[in-house]
Scaffold this active site. Structure first.
Site, PDB file in Angstrom:
ATOM      1  N   ASP A 149      41.641 -13.782  44.801  1.00  0.00           N
ATOM      2  CA  ASP A 149      41.416 -12.911  45.999  1.00  0.00           C
ATOM      3  C   ASP A 149      40.050 -11.779  45.884  1.00  0.00           C
ATOM      4  OD1 ASP A 149      44.229 -13.619  45.483  1.00  0.00           O
ATOM      5  OD2 ASP A 149      44.133 -13.312  48.039  1.00  0.00           O
TER       6      ASP A 149
ATOM      7  N   HIS B 251      40.495 -20.404  43.946  1.00  0.00           N
ATOM      8  CA  HIS B 251      40.759 -20.982  44.647  1.00  0.00           C
ATOM      9  C   HIS B 251      39.421 -20.173  46.509  1.00  0.00           C
ATOM     10  CE1 HIS B 251      43.968 -22.915  42.730  1.00  0.00           C
ATOM     11  NE2 HIS B 251      44.560 -21.639  42.113  1.00  0.00           N
TER      12      HIS B 251
END
Ligand code: RIB
Ligand code: CA
Length: 324
Positions: A18, A239
């Site tokens: 993130d 990701h």
């Protein structure tokens, strides 16, 4: 804001990947603000981690609002094995000078989208905040240009054999989002497994020599170590930046339209994204009328299938190097 840049509200559960998604977004999109959600770590930690990353990058002007502290139905299942107890273990990050916005993250999300019709939500954690906002303010469905989310998979999970972490953490919320009718771009594990960060990439980042890149390399040292220990993989998977990268350069990710449904009750498959791409082109009508074939439903998402890994990392590393 230069023409053509996306206006984006991020919803995160900071975590290592993130953090890289935030750093990538802040340089390339109009970052309206960030809401935090319980996921990789409890909400106080994901909120503190997000504030620390912004402080490190000199971005403490970006507003952060803490959202939902637990999933809609299931008990929270955090990921200390991957991200550490704090959710962002590894290097010491600067204490943030900024405090979170006093509004609840869901209210912040609703008010921000209403104030910026045509914006996108980039969700890189469980979808609890997004689902509650859509339920509390259905008008967001017509004000949002779309939701770019990291979650799910067309090919197997990580939390279970079938389910990816962000969906598995709050499957009910994910179902609300996929059934909302809002245009969705989904980058799932089948795509983000291609964003494998290896020693050469870490070395390129460390070689920049800036304070931010030194910390970024140390975050990846930790993240890569847990990937090796837990999954036996040579490195971590970045990701979440994949949910931002396609906005910056649409050629980085190839998408395919398909219907995505979230399994809620399967004993072995709860949290699975059931992705229907049996038809390569056209609509599920091609499948109608054939004995033994269920026709399926019209696509409700564009799903990332192929990542240009080398150019993805070139973009990410160049962006990290742009911070002092
Ligand atoms: O499955 C990977 C996802 O779960 C990423 O968003 C990671 O940060 C965790 O939230
Ligand atoms: Ca995340």
């Amino acid at each position: 804001m230069p023409e053509g840049r996306y206006a984006v509200l991020m919803d995160v559960d900071t975590g290592h990947d993130d953090a890289f998604a935030v750093l990538l977004a802040a340089r390339h999109v109009d970052l309206l603000g960030i809401t935090t959600v319980s996921g990789n770590a409890p909400l106080p930690d994901t909120t503190a981690n997000t504030l620390k990353v912004l402080e490190l990058a000199g971005l403490s002007h970006v507003p952060v609002a803490a959202g939902m502290d637990r999933p809609l139905v299931a008990p929270p299942r955090h990921a200390p094995a991957i991200h550490g107890r704090s959710g962002l273990d590894g290097p010491e990050l600067p204490a943030p000078r900024a405090a979170p916005d006093p509004r609840h993250g869901v209210l912040f999300m609703i008010e921000t989208v209403r104030a910026h019709p045509g914006c996108w939500i980039v969700a890189t954690g469980p979808l609890t905040n997004v689902a509650v906002a859509l339920r509390q303010a259905p008008d967001l469905k017509t004000r949002l240009a779309g939701i770019s989310l990291m979650g799910g998979s067309t090919a197997g999970g990580n939390s279970t054999a079938a389910a990816e972490f962000n969906i598995y953490f709050d499957p009910e919320a994910a179902a609300v989002v996929f059934e909302s009718g809002v245009p969705i771009r989904m980058v799932g594990l089948n795509l983000t497994r291609q964003a494998l960060v290896l020693d050469p990439e870490v070395a390129r980042i460390r070689a920049v020599g800036s304070r931010l890149c030194t910390v970024a390399a140390e975050l990846l040292d930790f993240y890569n170590r847990t990937a090796r220990e837990v999954f036996g993989r040579p490195g971590g998977l970045l990701h979440d930046p994949c949910a931002v990268a396609w906005m910056i350069d649409p050629t980085l990710v190839e998408f395919q339209p398909m219907h995505v449904a979230v399994e809620l009750t399967g004993a072995r498959t709860r949290g699975m994204t059931v992705c229907d791409y049996r038809f390569e082109r056209g609509t599920p009508d091609r499948l109608r009328g054939h004995a033994g074939i269920e026709a399926g439903q019209a696509p409700n998402a564009e799903v990332g299938m192929r990542l240009d890994r080398d150019r993805f990392f070139d973009l990410l590393i160049a962006t990290l190097a742009s911070y002092r």
